[in-house]
Design an enzyme around this catalytic site. Structure first.
Site, PDB file in Angstrom:
ATOM      1  N   HIS A 169       0.797  -1.189  -0.014  1.00 34.80           N
ATOM      2  CA  HIS A 169      -0.074  -0.066   0.055  1.00 34.80           C
ATOM      3  C   HIS A 169       0.836   1.095   0.064  1.00 34.80           C
ATOM      4  O   HIS A 169       0.324   2.276  -0.374  1.00 34.80           O
ATOM      5  CB  HIS A 169      -0.974   0.022   1.179  1.00 34.80           C
ATOM      6  CG  HIS A 169      -1.992  -1.192   1.124  1.00 34.80           C
ATOM      7  ND1 HIS A 169      -3.315  -0.708   0.880  1.00 34.80           N
ATOM      8  CD2 HIS A 169      -1.889  -2.304   1.198  1.00 34.80           C
ATOM      9  CE1 HIS A 169      -4.000  -1.851   0.885  1.00 34.80           C
ATOM     10  NE2 HIS A 169      -3.279  -2.976   1.064  1.00 34.80           N
ATOM     11  N   ASP A 383       3.869   9.587  -0.672  1.00 35.52           N
ATOM     12  CA  ASP A 383       2.471   8.967  -0.060  1.00 35.52           C
ATOM     13  C   ASP A 383       2.289   7.858  -1.178  1.00 35.52           C
ATOM     14  O   ASP A 383       2.155   8.374  -2.318  1.00 35.52           O
ATOM     15  CB  ASP A 383       1.326  10.182  -0.051  1.00 35.52           C
ATOM     16  CG  ASP A 383       0.211   9.825   0.837  1.00 35.52           C
ATOM     17  OD1 ASP A 383       0.286   8.678   1.551  1.00 35.52           O
ATOM     18  OD2 ASP A 383      -0.292  10.613   1.600  1.00 35.52           O
TER      19      ASP A 383
HETATM   20  C1  G6P Z   1      -1.001   3.189   6.227  1.00 36.13           C
HETATM   21  C2  G6P Z   1      -0.421   1.804   5.971  1.00 36.13           C
HETATM   22  C3  G6P Z   1      -1.254   0.875   6.633  1.00 36.13           C
HETATM   23  C4  G6P Z   1      -1.689   0.923   8.029  1.00 36.13           C
HETATM   24  C5  G6P Z   1      -2.145   2.433   8.312  1.00 36.13           C
HETATM   25  C6  G6P Z   1      -2.347   2.906   9.635  1.00 36.13           C
HETATM   26  O1  G6P Z   1      -2.328   3.441   5.437  1.00 36.13           O
HETATM   27  O2  G6P Z   1      -0.235   1.514   4.457  1.00 36.13           O
HETATM   28  O3  G6P Z   1      -1.002  -0.517   6.442  1.00 36.13           O
HETATM   29  O4  G6P Z   1      -2.620   0.295   8.615  1.00 36.13           O
HETATM   30  O5  G6P Z   1      -1.114   3.558   7.706  1.00 36.13           O
HETATM   31  O6  G6P Z   1      -1.241   2.746  10.355  1.00 36.13           O
HETATM   32  P1  G6P Z   1      -1.279   1.723  11.542  1.00 36.13           P
HETATM   33  O7  G6P Z   1       0.200   1.634  11.859  1.00 36.13           O
HETATM   34  O8  G6P Z   1      -2.061   2.578  12.758  1.00 36.13           O
HETATM   35  O9  G6P Z   1      -1.759   0.551  11.450  1.00 36.13           O
END
Ligand code: G6P
Length: 478
Positions: A169, A383
């Site tokens: 992602h 991003d």
């Molecule tokens: C980004 C990453 C995700 C992640 C999200 C929130 O979008 O690509 O994999 O889940 O951030 O971050 P966190 O560390 O809270 O899961």
């Protein structure tokens, strides 16, 4: 609900991600104890889960807690436990203080620690084992994101019958930067055990393919990667390609016409004193988002007199994120300080320069904010995609509003009619903001229509279908 209870080895479609797609709302582990999290990924995959015998493997978010598999919303959820130490070494450490900064152009310096790497391997193996024991023969497993790049490797070892997809992602860095990682070969070969590796932008898959050639000597032809054994015989073929992710367009569009959401958006404007222009920033509080660049530009526009607090207000939502990681703590102090200085200098008793909200909000409130705002500011330094930009566009059903969008986002590939900026160029950013503020209704509507055509015809459902169809075709070729 409907389907029989989960039993091991029965799922023919499995998603593996660091977090399960549910948030806990009470301590009870029954249906009422969890709520589906608002992300687009789960919206896209829930119908696939319900139609097939689907399961989701992921961490439930609480350290030191073991939970049994449970059913929620027609999905089998398989929690993977992480100890407090593992949260520190695998999640905060290797995932978010090594890989995250490394993959985002080293905006913050990545740290390399062998103890973090050891834990990353151990936890990735645990996720792979959970998926392997739930998977029916020849099942499809779709692994998500940078926290789990070794899962394809471990899964392939445990279950050679599986069809394995991986989607990254976040950006994939150029080999010149990726080269810093002491374990670069392990990561590349870990990923290459997937049949299909998806990325956001063409540049991300090109970067990955260059690293595959350079660091593991893989044979790369167009988007295909051939892995050979010592005798030169091809033992596995993988493919890397871009699949830009999107949002749940229907959900945002439906909220954007709901009377209570519209009323709330008017309330937001009124609460700020109905200024001529409301500008909006919505980000996780992350150093990749360029929040300080945005604030610098905004502060200068106020001191230059191009904007006044009577005519304009900036709403900055910065949702708390990864708060125990050092760079995030430092960023919070910096942003708090900048907002305080700007507001201290420009606020009056009746007007504020920046309404700074260090919270996260439900999607209804987000859509009300999108509707309330004339100018959306997305100024990321790097991003993977940036879904906020797409959500703003999906919410603007009357074709008004302007989007200032960093060219360093994946979304810039699709939203070419945004006002594209290089956020490092503060003067350029200032003039893009002023251009957005002064955009004529004709030009604003022309740009918004073009962006809406793109977003409305490419929702997250279509993204997941395209990925899964390609994965199916790849596996049939083998
Ligand atoms: C980004 C990453 C995700 C992640 C999200 C929130 O979008 O690509 O994999 O889940 O951030 O971050 P966190 O560390 O809270 O899961």
């Amino acid at each position: 609900t409907g389907k029989p209870a989960l039993h091991p080895g029965s799922s023919d479609f499995i998603v593996v991600s660091n977090r399960l797609p549910v948030d806990r709302v009470s301590a009870d582990i029954d249906d009422a104890g969890w709520r589906r999290s608002p992300g687009g990924l789960v919206t896209a995959l829930a119908p696939v889960m319900a139609a097939r015998e689907g399961a989701w493997v992921g961490w439930h978010g609480a350290p030191d807690e073991e939970l049994e598999p449970f059913r929620h919303d027609d999905m089998d959820l398989i929690p993977v436990a992480l100890s407090a130490d593992e949260v520190e070494l695998y999640y905060e450490g290797f995932s978010n203080a090594t890989l995250w900064p490394l993959y985002h152009d080293v905006i913050a310096p990545p740290e390399f620690h062998r103890t973090w790497w050891d834990c990353y391997r151990k936890v990735n193996r645990r996720f792979a084992q959970a998926a392997a024991s739930s998977a029916a023969p020849n099942a499809t497993v779709w692994v998500q994101d940078y926290q789990l790049q070794l899962v394809p490797r471990y899964l392939r070892q445990l279950r050679p019958d599986l069809r394995i997809g991986f989607f990254n992602h976040i950006p994939f860095p150029p080999p010149e930067i990726f080269a810093q990682l002491p374990w670069r070969r392990d990561i590349i070969s870990g990923l290459l055990d997937a049949d299909l590796i998806g990325f956001q932008r063409p540049s991300d898959s090109a970067n990955f393919l260059r690293s595959a050639r350079r660091f593991v000597g893989a044979g790369v032809k167009a988007s295909q990667v051939q892995i050979k054994d010592l005798d030169g015989k091809t033992v596995h073929i993988s493919r890397a390609a871009p699949f830009p992710i999107s949002i749940d367009v229907a959900k945002i569009a439906e909220l954007a016409v709901r009377p209570d959401v519209i009323a709330r958006s008017k309330q937001i404007r009124a609460d700020l004193g109905n200024p001529k222009t409301i500008l909006l920033g919505v980000d996780r509080l992350d150093y990749t988002k360029g929040i300080t660049h945005r604030l610098k530009a905004y502060g200068e526009l106020l001191s230059d007199g191009d904007l006044t607090v009577e005519d304009a207000a900036l709403i900055q939502v910065a949702s708390p994120s990864r708060e125990r990681v050092e760079s995030y703590r430092l960023l919070r102090e910096e942003v708090d300080g900048m907002v305080g200085r700007i507001n201290g200098q420009f606020d009056t008793t009746s007007n504020t320069a920046i309404r700074y909200l260090h919270h996260s909000y439900p999607v209804e409130e987000m859509v009300a904010l999108y509707l309330a705002s004339d100018v959306m500011l997305v100024t990321s330094l790097r991003d993977g995609m940036n879904l906020v930009a797409k959500e703003y566009v999906a919410a603007r059903g009357n074709n008004t509003g302007a989007l200032v969008l960093s060219e360093f986002t994946g979304a810039a590939d699709q939203l070419k009619s945004a006002l594209l900026v290089n956020p490092h160029d503060i003067d350029g950013l200032k003039s893009a903001i002023m251009r957005a503020v002064r955009l004529s209704p004709g030009e604003s509507s022309r740009r918004m229509r073009a962006m809406r055509r793109q977003v409305l015809s490419h929702d997250v459902q279509r993204w997941s279908e395209e990925f899964l169809d390609t994965l199916q075709q790849e596996a049939e070729l083998q």
